[in-house]
Design a protein around this motif. Sequence first.
Motif, PDB file in Angstrom:
ATOM      1  N   LEU A  50       0.869  -1.171   0.000  1.00 36.13           N
ATOM      2  CA  LEU A  50       0.000   0.000   0.000  1.00 36.13           C
ATOM      3  C   LEU A  50       0.909   1.225   0.000  1.00 36.13           C
ATOM      4  O   LEU A  50       1.588   1.513   0.982  1.00 36.13           O
ATOM      5  CB  LEU A  50      -0.900   0.005   1.240  1.00 36.13           C
ATOM      6  CG  LEU A  50      -1.799   1.219   1.424  1.00 36.13           C
ATOM      7  CD1 LEU A  50      -2.788   1.342   0.277  1.00 36.13           C
ATOM      8  CD2 LEU A  50      -2.546   1.131   2.750  1.00 36.13           C
ATOM      9  N   ASN A  51       0.937   1.933  -1.132  1.00 32.33           N
ATOM     10  CA  ASN A  51       1.806   3.104  -1.267  1.00 32.33           C
ATOM     11  C   ASN A  51       1.076   4.405  -1.005  1.00 32.33           C
ATOM     12  O   ASN A  51       1.681   5.371  -0.547  1.00 32.33           O
ATOM     13  CB  ASN A  51       2.424   3.144  -2.666  1.00 32.33           C
ATOM     14  CG  ASN A  51       3.331   1.975  -2.911  1.00 32.33           C
ATOM     15  OD1 ASN A  51       4.034   1.534  -2.011  1.00 32.33           O
ATOM     16  ND2 ASN A  51       3.308   1.441  -4.118  1.00 32.33           N
ATOM     17  N   SER A  52      -0.209   4.453  -1.349  1.00 28.29           N
ATOM     18  CA  SER A  52      -0.961   5.685  -1.137  1.00 28.29           C
ATOM     19  C   SER A  52      -2.406   5.356  -0.820  1.00 28.29           C
ATOM     20  O   SER A  52      -2.914   4.302  -1.186  1.00 28.29           O
ATOM     21  CB  SER A  52      -0.862   6.602  -2.354  1.00 28.29           C
ATOM     22  OG  SER A  52      -1.409   5.978  -3.487  1.00 28.29           O
ATOM     23  N   LEU A  53      -3.038   6.289  -0.128  1.00 30.32           N
ATOM     24  CA  LEU A  53      -4.411   6.126   0.325  1.00 30.32           C
ATOM     25  C   LEU A  53      -5.157   7.411   0.000  1.00 30.32           C
ATOM     26  O   LEU A  53      -4.723   8.498   0.367  1.00 30.32           O
ATOM     27  CB  LEU A  53      -4.415   5.864   1.835  1.00 30.32           C
ATOM     28  CG  LEU A  53      -5.732   5.568   2.509  1.00 30.32           C
ATOM     29  CD1 LEU A  53      -6.331   4.268   1.987  1.00 30.32           C
ATOM     30  CD2 LEU A  53      -5.525   5.469   4.017  1.00 30.32           C
ATOM     31  N   HIS A  54      -6.262   7.269  -0.729  1.00 30.30           N
ATOM     32  CA  HIS A  54      -7.094   8.418  -1.093  1.00 30.30           C
ATOM     33  C   HIS A  54      -8.476   8.181  -0.497  1.00 30.30           C
ATOM     34  O   HIS A  54      -9.128   7.190  -0.816  1.00 30.30           O
ATOM     35  CB  HIS A  54      -7.174   8.549  -2.615  1.00 30.30           C
ATOM     36  CG  HIS A  54      -7.984   9.720  -3.066  1.00 30.30           C
ATOM     37  ND1 HIS A  54      -7.484  10.999  -3.076  1.00 30.30           N
ATOM     38  CD2 HIS A  54      -9.249   9.804  -3.508  1.00 30.30           C
ATOM     39  CE1 HIS A  54      -8.413  11.826  -3.514  1.00 30.30           C
ATOM     40  NE2 HIS A  54      -9.499  11.124  -3.784  1.00 30.30           N
ATOM     41  N   THR A  55      -8.922   9.064   0.385  1.00 30.44           N
ATOM     42  CA  THR A  55     -10.182   8.869   1.088  1.00 30.44           C
ATOM     43  C   THR A  55     -11.135  10.022   0.815  1.00 30.44           C
ATOM     44  O   THR A  55     -10.766  11.028   0.208  1.00 30.44           O
ATOM     45  CB  THR A  55      -9.962   8.787   2.612  1.00 30.44           C
ATOM     46  OG1 THR A  55      -9.599  10.079   3.096  1.00 30.44           O
ATOM     47  CG2 THR A  55      -8.892   7.777   2.970  1.00 30.44           C
ATOM     48  N   ASP A  56     -12.357   9.866   1.332  1.00 28.66           N
ATOM     49  CA  ASP A  56     -13.267  11.004   1.303  1.00 28.66           C
ATOM     50  C   ASP A  56     -12.907  11.934   2.466  1.00 28.66           C
ATOM     51  O   ASP A  56     -11.909  11.733   3.146  1.00 28.66           O
ATOM     52  CB  ASP A  56     -14.730  10.573   1.303  1.00 28.66           C
ATOM     53  CG  ASP A  56     -15.146   9.846   2.571  1.00 28.66           C
ATOM     54  OD1 ASP A  56     -14.482   9.983   3.607  1.00 28.66           O
ATOM     55  OD2 ASP A  56     -16.160   9.139   2.512  1.00 28.66           O
ATOM     56  N   ASN A  57     -13.738  12.931   2.696  1.00 27.19           N
ATOM     57  CA  ASN A  57     -13.399  13.965   3.678  1.00 27.19           C
ATOM     58  C   ASN A  57     -13.920  13.698   5.076  1.00 27.19           C
ATOM     59  O   ASN A  57     -13.841  14.566   5.935  1.00 27.19           O
ATOM     60  CB  ASN A  57     -13.941  15.319   3.202  1.00 27.19           C
ATOM     61  CG  ASN A  57     -13.179  15.816   2.021  1.00 27.19           C
ATOM     62  OD1 ASN A  57     -11.966  15.856   2.040  1.00 27.19           O
ATOM     63  ND2 ASN A  57     -13.885  16.175   0.963  1.00 27.19           N
TER      64      ASN A  57
END
Length: 194
Positions: A50-57
Amino acid sequence: GESVEGFFLTTLCAVDVATGWTELQPVWGMGKQRVGTATHLIRQRLPFPLNSLHTDNGSEFINHVLVPWCLREKITFTRGRGYRKNDQAYVEQRNWLSVRRQVGYDRLSSRAAYSLLQELYPLLGLQMNFFRPVRKLVGKERMGAKVVKHYDEPRTPYQRLLASGSLTDASLAQLDRQYLATNPAKLQTGRPHV
């Protein structure tokens, strides 16, 4: 359900943008620590780093538990833009296909429901990752007022992951064993290895 007040179960749906690999984790409520733990559990199951994590706000993601964890683990953390639903398009699509279609929209809040989700989600993961092909958008072309979308050939997330060349030998061997041991017809009965 109709309201977000009170206690209810949630589902953390994680989708790899490059391959479509999907992991689902039931979460006992919306607590910061519980969502952080669910993220850690998903990370452990991934066949790749897991290199990056993009989530909601939501505050269940942007908080003093998950953000420092990402910093410590050297995981790039980004978030969606407010009031832009398409920032999470990959998750929204897979969330409907996996969670909403299979579990529904009812409010679940019991230990029994939580246990059932813990049994269901690994089976859904096998089905979606190994046996359900996905088309990826490769381009758009405007023809007057109409936009024509172009897609690649449908492939499963497993096939896309193999083609990526990003797996270690150990991860590749483990995935191959899992794929060969899973009977797609038996996934519907809840006994994938029979």
